[in-house]
Every structure is written in C-alpha cells, then in structure tokens.
Design a protein around this motif. Structure first.
Motif, PDB file in Angstrom:
ATOM      1  N   UNK A 192       5.218 -20.967 -14.595  1.00  0.00           N
ATOM      2  CA  UNK A 192       5.073 -21.169 -13.149  1.00  0.00           C
ATOM      3  C   UNK A 192       3.687 -21.729 -12.871  1.00  0.00           C
ATOM      4  N   UNK A 193       3.567 -22.401 -11.748  1.00  0.00           N
ATOM      5  CA  UNK A 193       2.226 -22.806 -11.325  1.00  0.00           C
ATOM      6  C   UNK A 193       1.471 -21.565 -10.864  1.00  0.00           C
ATOM      7  N   UNK A 194       0.162 -21.633 -10.946  1.00  0.00           N
ATOM      8  CA  UNK A 194      -0.664 -20.508 -10.500  1.00  0.00           C
ATOM      9  C   UNK A 194      -0.404 -20.211  -9.026  1.00  0.00           C
ATOM     10  N   UNK A 195      -0.312 -21.257  -8.209  1.00  0.00           N
ATOM     11  CA  UNK A 195      -0.075 -21.062  -6.773  1.00  0.00           C
ATOM     12  C   UNK A 195       1.258 -20.360  -6.525  1.00  0.00           C
ATOM     13  N   UNK A 196       2.316 -20.800  -7.211  1.00  0.00           N
ATOM     14  CA  UNK A 196       3.628 -20.166  -7.055  1.00  0.00           C
ATOM     15  C   UNK A 196       3.612 -18.723  -7.552  1.00  0.00           C
ATOM     16  N   UNK A 197       2.912 -18.479  -8.659  1.00  0.00           N
ATOM     17  CA  UNK A 197       2.832 -17.120  -9.206  1.00  0.00           C
ATOM     18  C   UNK A 197       2.118 -16.190  -8.230  1.00  0.00           C
ATOM     19  N   UNK A 198       0.998 -16.627  -7.707  1.00  0.00           N
ATOM     20  CA  UNK A 198       0.269 -15.796  -6.736  1.00  0.00           C
ATOM     21  C   UNK A 198       1.139 -15.475  -5.522  1.00  0.00           C
ATOM     22  N   UNK A 199       1.809 -16.483  -5.006  1.00  0.00           N
ATOM     23  CA  UNK A 199       2.661 -16.295  -3.835  1.00  0.00           C
ATOM     24  C   UNK A 199       3.820 -15.350  -4.155  1.00  0.00           C
ATOM     25  N   UNK A 200       4.434 -15.526  -5.318  1.00  0.00           N
ATOM     26  CA  UNK A 200       5.567 -14.689  -5.696  1.00  0.00           C
ATOM     27  C   UNK A 200       5.119 -13.238  -5.868  1.00  0.00           C
ATOM     28  N   UNK A 201       3.996 -13.016  -6.551  1.00  0.00           N
ATOM     29  CA  UNK A 201       3.501 -11.658  -6.744  1.00  0.00           C
ATOM     30  C   UNK A 201       3.200 -10.985  -5.405  1.00  0.00           C
ATOM     31  N   UNK A 202       2.636 -11.749  -4.491  1.00  0.00           N
ATOM     32  CA  UNK A 202       2.327 -11.212  -3.165  1.00  0.00           C
ATOM     33  C   UNK A 202       3.609 -10.838  -2.419  1.00  0.00           C
ATOM     34  N   UNK A 203       4.598 -11.719  -2.447  1.00  0.00           N
ATOM     35  CA  UNK A 203       5.848 -11.454  -1.722  1.00  0.00           C
ATOM     36  C   UNK A 203       6.643 -10.311  -2.349  1.00  0.00           C
ATOM     37  N   UNK A 204       6.499 -10.116  -3.651  1.00  0.00           N
ATOM     38  CA  UNK A 204       7.235  -9.057  -4.349  1.00  0.00           C
ATOM     39  C   UNK A 204       6.451  -7.751  -4.416  1.00  0.00           C
ATOM     40  N   UNK A 205       5.232  -7.761  -3.897  1.00  0.00           N
ATOM     41  CA  UNK A 205       4.350  -6.587  -3.971  1.00  0.00           C
ATOM     42  C   UNK A 205       4.208  -6.102  -5.407  1.00  0.00           C
ATOM     43  N   UNK A 206       4.122  -7.049  -6.331  1.00  0.00           N
ATOM     44  CA  UNK A 206       3.982  -6.732  -7.749  1.00  0.00           C
ATOM     45  C   UNK A 206       2.496  -6.664  -8.096  1.00  0.00           C
ATOM     46  N   UNK A 207       2.080  -5.534  -8.624  1.00  0.00           N
ATOM     47  CA  UNK A 207       0.675  -5.326  -8.965  1.00  0.00           C
ATOM     48  C   UNK A 207       0.513  -5.201 -10.471  1.00  0.00           C
TER      49      UNK A 207
END
Length: 140
Positions: A81-96
């Motif tokens: 994944x792109x870094x931008x997509x990964x950051x956005x996905x982690x934020x939307x999924x509340x994945x820490x």
C-alpha cells in the motif's frame, strides 16, 4: 482490482474473487475442490484487519482463525500500500500498534511491524513464508 486480476491470469494462475471478510472460510471452500497449493492475494489492509479482528465467533480466537487459514498448503501474497493509504486506513480502522518503513512511498508486508505479543506471530508468518510480500509496483 481488475488490473491485478488480469496480471494474475496472465501469469498463468486461476483466479477466484470473493469478498468474505474471513479468509479461513475460503480455505475450506477451495480445498474441497483441489489438492493444489492455494495462494490468496490480498492487500496489506487485509492482513492488518486479520490481526485486529477479535474472532469472537471462534473458541480459539485469532490462533484458531490462523490455524484454519493455513492448514493445507496455503500462502497469502500481500500486495503493498502507499504510505498515505496505509495511514488513512489505520486511522479509519482505529488500528494501533503498527509501525513501518517505506520504499518510495510504498509499504510492503516485510516493512510492516506489529507491537508484541502479536508482533511475534506476525513476524513468524512472514519468516515462514505463510505471508509473502509482493514486490512494490513499478510505475509505467
């Protein structure tokens, strides 16, 4: 998605597209119809989601889900994944508890790290080639 499917078909593979969130269900389905090795292809977000799910429907939780998934010669090829997509996905999924390094703005499965104790399990799946990082895309 279609471009990825076309690439798999061009490489001589058979492709079955499905949207079931738990891959272990697909292992049982596919193995009913073939003895050949089963190779799933999924994005990095799929792998992260698998480690974030509580699998409350299974007595053995995550470990049981992984055991069902990898029982019969199954590997998961993980698309980066792109870094931008990964950051956005982690934020939307509340994945820490995920960290990564990047190459030219992309993150592959081998560059992703999870905090212990699940991080040990993630590292084992990578080292044992149950999770196989796919190469970073080459811009055309």
């Amino acid at each position: 998605m279609l471009r990825r499917i076309d690439a798999l078909l061009a490489a001589g593979g058979d492709v079955l597209l499905f949207r079931k969130p738990e891959l272990y269900h697909m292992t049982a389905l596919v193995n009913r119809h073939t003895q050949a090795p089963v190779r799933f292809v999924g994005g990095l977000s799929l792998v992260i989601r698998a480690f974030e799910d509580v699998y409350g429907n299974l007595e053995g939780k995550l470990l049981e889900a992984l055991a069902r998934l990898f029982t019969q010669n199954v590997r998961i090829y993980v698309y980066p994944m792109t870094v931008a997509d990964l950051r956005e996905w982690l934020k939307s999924a509340s994945a820490n508890d995920w960290e990564w390094s990047e190459t030219d703005g992309w993150v592959s499965a081998s560059q992703l790290r999870r905090a212990p104790p699940l991080g040990h399990l993630f590292a084992y799946l990578l080292a044992s080639d149950f999770l196989v990082p796919m190469r970073l895309p080459v811009e055309a």
